[in-house]
Design a protein around this motif. Structure first.
Motif, short mmCIF file in Angstrom:
data_model
loop_
_atom_site.label_atom_id
_atom_site.label_comp_id
_atom_site.label_asym_id
_atom_site.label_seq_id
_atom_site.Cartn_x
_atom_site.Cartn_y
_atom_site.Cartn_z
N THR A 78 0.85 -1.17 0.00
CA THR A 78 0.00 0.00 0.00
C THR A 78 0.89 1.23 0.00
O THR A 78 2.03 1.18 0.45
CB THR A 78 -0.89 0.06 1.25
OG1 THR A 78 -0.10 -0.18 2.40
CG2 THR A 78 -1.99 -0.95 1.20
N ALA A 79 0.36 2.31 -0.52
CA ALA A 79 1.08 3.58 -0.45
C ALA A 79 0.33 4.48 0.52
O ALA A 79 -0.89 4.64 0.41
CB ALA A 79 1.15 4.23 -1.82
N ILE A 80 1.03 5.01 1.48
CA ILE A 80 0.37 5.78 2.53
C ILE A 80 1.01 7.16 2.59
O ILE A 80 2.23 7.28 2.70
CB ILE A 80 0.55 5.09 3.90
CG1 ILE A 80 0.07 3.64 3.82
CG2 ILE A 80 -0.20 5.83 4.99
CD1 ILE A 80 0.66 2.76 4.87
N GLU A 81 0.18 8.16 2.55
CA GLU A 81 0.69 9.52 2.74
C GLU A 81 0.19 10.02 4.08
O GLU A 81 -1.00 9.94 4.38
CB GLU A 81 0.18 10.44 1.63
CG GLU A 81 0.71 11.85 1.76
CD GLU A 81 -0.01 12.82 0.85
OE1 GLU A 81 -0.64 12.38 -0.12
OE2 GLU A 81 0.05 14.02 1.14
N THR A 82 1.09 10.50 4.91
CA THR A 82 0.66 11.06 6.19
C THR A 82 1.15 12.49 6.31
O THR A 82 2.21 12.84 5.80
CB THR A 82 1.23 10.26 7.38
OG1 THR A 82 2.62 10.11 7.20
CG2 THR A 82 0.60 8.91 7.50
N THR A 142 4.88 6.77 2.56
CA THR A 142 5.45 5.50 2.96
C THR A 142 5.00 4.41 2.01
O THR A 142 3.83 4.34 1.67
CB THR A 142 5.00 5.13 4.38
OG1 THR A 142 5.24 6.24 5.23
CG2 THR A 142 5.74 3.93 4.90
N ARG A 162 2.25 9.37 -4.35
CA ARG A 162 1.35 8.33 -3.87
C ARG A 162 0.69 7.62 -5.04
O ARG A 162 0.71 6.39 -5.13
CB ARG A 162 0.33 9.02 -2.97
CG ARG A 162 -0.63 8.11 -2.33
CD ARG A 162 -1.91 8.80 -1.91
NE ARG A 162 -1.88 10.19 -1.51
CZ ARG A 162 -2.82 11.06 -1.90
NH1 ARG A 162 -3.79 10.69 -2.69
NH2 ARG A 162 -2.77 12.30 -1.48
N SER A 221 1.41 3.67 -6.91
CA SER A 221 0.43 2.63 -7.21
C SER A 221 0.34 2.38 -8.71
O SER A 221 0.17 1.25 -9.14
CB SER A 221 -0.91 2.98 -6.57
OG SER A 221 -1.84 3.38 -7.52
N ASP A 222 0.53 3.42 -9.51
CA ASP A 222 0.57 3.21 -10.96
C ASP A 222 1.74 2.33 -11.36
O ASP A 222 1.61 1.42 -12.17
CB ASP A 222 0.70 4.55 -11.69
CG ASP A 222 -0.58 5.34 -11.64
OD1 ASP A 222 -1.59 4.77 -11.18
OD2 ASP A 222 -0.57 6.52 -12.04
#
Lengths: 154, 625
Positions: free
Chosen positions: B430-434, B448, B476, B480-481
């Motif tokens: 997964t791609a996580i932006e915080t 992340t 992000r 995923s792309d």
């Protein structure tokens, strides 16, 4: 962007209220049954502050929550103090649960939890869905995951 | 069905007996002689004898009951004395095959084999014990069957030694190692022993007052440092003695260990992350550490031992080598060079400086508080750190960065412990932006990339920290792309490899490309297999029969891993059965065909339908699209 069911606010507010009352109760109990010099107004103050903060937080949390079912990934955004935006590609979905806690059942809501093989896998849960909505979502995500299948998980 | 080595019976019995017998002997003899004198002692002997016999009997039964078999697609283990267990582990799920031997096992020629899958938790298959030759055979056979070679005497793939730890490097590893678990124990021990030692030593050691305290503390610190250093040296040397990393086909094999000898294999396509780690000291002398990470695998946990190894749970980690060699190795394994990093925006330097200043301020505040209570403390002394904070802030900024290379997401973080992570796009989960409340003030975010690696659990994810929030949003989606593209590429690659293996003429590039293109363009309503059949005759395969079977095979290969044993229909069966049960009857045949070939990505019709579904699904919730 899909929003959560508005009733979820009730659940979160209820949780905040319960927490505030319990904290206040603990403080009150400490005042009554121990010899600590706790002023009378403190438990009330604690409850009140927690209540205001908790309710405010719950409402803001609802404001911040959103999810989207995209072509090839599930997208979530949430967070009041720390904003979190998560992209979960369907290829990575291991399995999908729908769950209903006791409070959720009481209020007639359910949540869907998406698991990936990642080390933060079970983090991805969408609360505040109607029971049917949760099952539909679970089903849709399952189908999307199957369709995106094609490689090993990890 | 094969049994374990018969020698494992006495070995296991002895292993198990030692502790039980010791305990029993102690209890029985003290208790027995106290109550019944000589007779009681005799009874105790009988009791111990009985216990040993019982253990031996159990172990014999265990040996009798334990059977394993390498079938064509699973490793079957039947075991259990009281409750029986049959376990079948599919080869392509097996990640690591580890062989370990301690000194005693080496003397009698036994070895323990552990098979790990990505399931995390414990070891999925554990053979205790087989002969060393058998262990090597199993390791080799599993690798072979995983590749899908059916002929037992298929040529072994090339072996290539990637890395060998020289004695010089080993000694440097030792010198730089501190076993930090020991000091705790020593501290407890030392504090109690110091007065005793002081009373024996006949020098005028002040035993009272502040001087004694200071001397004691200094001596204790020295003692702790020396002992932990010696322990670290010893454990590093014992652990990494004879470390060697070999590439065998598409697997990495490592071996190492002086007292306990380990051999293990790690499939390269299960690698999650490579990490190059260093610190200012290592950087100064041009050394670095390489960590190799696979999914859900925390090896060495049950073996305890070795501080360095247990620390990170990465068996194939190269403890220390010249930086260039580590880089070359990363390039060799993953085909990626150290990229040019994109640093966080310059204004972030101020953020780091402020952060360090705040830390300094907190320290001053705390000291001031202490000063108020006790007095006589120069509470303003940490203020000398202010210029240091400024420099540190800049350094922290300098060592931070991320890069998107052709196949990898590369991040670099940390000054004292600098870690450079290489994450292949197809390993991203997964791609996580915080964005924390503080980061928002600076208009930056952290992105992340979560992988299934075992180190990540400890919080070592690849993260691009403090990048412009606009960039973060693009990054992000970009991640995923790229994951999607990388997976599609991999499928394509596998199918080509499979086709080549099945005899569609590889020397005919036009025909081959024709097949590939036909499949790629199969989004417009043609099913991929139809297109393949159309192209089939043009492909001019050596024999007509092979050309006919090729499309079917290609279909299977596109979704199952290349490690598959051929004509294993389980994946497809499973999928179609899922489809049957799912109530979504609205899926057209085209979609299913596309889906089987893994090409749902570019299909505009299906996604549009999905969007509509989304709306109806969440009909009750407010839709703010």
């Amino acid at each position: 962007m899909n929003r959560l069911h508005p009733r979820i606010r009730l659940l979160w507010v209820a949780r905040a209220v319960i927490f505030a009352l319990v904290a206040g109760g603990v403080a009150a109990a400490a005042m009554l049954y121990t010899s600590l010099p706790i002023p009378v107004y403190l438990p009330v103050a604690i409850s009140f502050v927690l209540l205001v903060v908790g309710v405010g937080y719950a409402l803001l949390r609802y404001q911040a929550w959103g999810y989207e079912i995209r072509d090839d990934s599930l997208y979530l955004q949430r967070g009041v103090l720390t904003k979190v935006y998560t992209v979960v590609p369907y290829v990575r979905v291991q399995h999908v649960d729908s769950a209903r806690g006791p409070l959720e059942r009481l209020i007639g809501l359910a949540s869907t939890i998406v698991y990936t093989a990642g080390s933060r896998g079970a983090d991805v849960s969408i609360p505040g869905l109607t029971p049917d909505g949760a099952e539909d979502l679970q089903d849709r995500l399952k189908r999307l995951a199957i369709r995106a299948e094609g490689d090993d998980a990890v | 069905m094969t049994h374990l080595s018969p020698l494992s019976v006495p070995y296991r019995a002895a292993q198990r007996s030692v502790s039980i017998v010791f305990a029993l002997v102690f209890i029985a003899f003290t208790g027995g002689t106290a109550f019944g004198g000589f007779l009681g002692g005799l009874g105790a002997v009988a009791l111990v004898g009985f216990a040993v016999l019982a253990i031996a009997g159990y172990e014999f039964a265990y040996f009798q009951r334990f059977e394993y078999e390498l079938t064509t697609d699973t490793l079957d283990i039947r075991s259990g004395v009281f409750s029986r267990r049959n376990r079948e582990i599919p080869y392509r799920r097996i990640q690591n095959v580890d062989i370990s031997r301690n000194v005693a096992q080496r003397l009698v020629g036994l070895a323990a084999v552990d098979l790990e899958t990505a399931g995390g938790g414990g070891t999925e298959g554990s053979l205790r014990f087989v002969t060393y030759e058998e262990a090597l055979r199993i390791q080799k056979e599993v690798a072979r069957l995983k590749r899908g070679d059916t002929a037992p005497d298929a040529p072994e793939p090339d072996r290539e030694v990637l890395f060998e730890l020289t004695p010089r490097e080993l000694s440097i590893v030792g010198v730089l190692s501190f076993d930090l678990r020991l000091p705790g124990i020593i501290f407890l021990f030392g504090t109690s022993i110091f007065p005793v030692v002081a009373s024996f030593v006949d020098v005028p050691v002040p035993t009272r007052g502040i001087a004694a305290g200071v001397v004691g503390l200094v001596m204790l610190a020295l003692l702790v440092a020396v002992i932990s250093w010696v322990a670290g040296f010893a454990s590093a040397v014992v652990n990494y003695y004879g470390f060697r990393l070999t590439r065998v086909g598409d697997e990495l094999q490592y071996e190492r260990g002086l007292i306990q000898h380990y051999t293990g294999s790690i499939p390269i396509d299960k690698l999650q992350t490579l990490t190059i780690e260093d610190n200012p000291l290592k950087r100064r002398f041009g050394y670095a550490t390489l960590l190799v990470e696979t999914a859900g695998y925390t090896p060495g946990a049950e073996n305890g031992g070795g501080g360095n190894r247990a620390r990170r749970g990465s068996e194939a980690a190269i403890p220390l080598a010249k930086r260039d060699r580590v880089r070359a190795l990363v390039e060799e394994i993953e085909g990626v060079a150290e990229p040019a990093f994109e640093r966080p925006p310059r204004r972030i330097r101020r953020r780091y400086v402020i952060r360090y200043l705040l830390a300094t301020g907190a320290l001053v505040g705390a000291l001031y508080g202490v000063n108020v209570v006790f007095g006589g403390i120069p509470w303003y002394s940490p203020l000398v750190l202010v210029p240091v904070a400024a420099v540190a802030g800049v350094y922290q900024w300098r060592h931070r960065g991320y890069a998107l290379t052709e196949n990898h997401f590369v991040t670099r973080n940390g000054f004292w412990k600098r870690e450079m992570r290489f994450v292949p796009y197809y390993r991203i989960q997964t791609a996580i932006e915080t964005r924390t409340i503080f980061q928002r003030r600076w208009r930056v975010s952290t992105v992340t990339a979560d992988t299934a690696g075992s180190l990540s659990i400890v919080g070592g994810d690849a993260a691009a920290v403090d990048i412009e929030d606009g960039d973060a949003a693009t990054l992000r989606t970009e991640l995923s792309d790229r994951l999607r593209d990388a997976l599609a590429d991999r499928r394509e690659e596998r199918r080509r490899a499979r086709q080549a293996a099945l005899g569609i003429d590889v020397a005919e590039p036009d025909a081959e490309r024709g097949v590939a293109d036909a499949v790629v363009t199969a989004e417009d309503g043609h099913s991929a297999s139809e297109s393949l059949e159309e192209v089939g005759p043009r492909a001019e395969a050596p024999s007509g029969r092979e050309a006919e079977t090729a499309p079917d095979e290609a279909e299977t290969s596109s979704e199952s891993s290349s490690n598959d044993v051929p004509d294993e229909p389980t994946a497809e069966e499973e999928e179609s059965s899922w489809d049957d049960t799912s109530p979504g009857g609205d899926e057209s045949d085209e979609e299913q065909d596309d889906e089987r070939n893994g090409f749902i990505w570019g299909d505009p019709t299906s996604t549009a339908a999905d969007e509509d579904d989304a709306d109806t699904d969440e009909g009750e919730s407010a839709d703010e699209r």
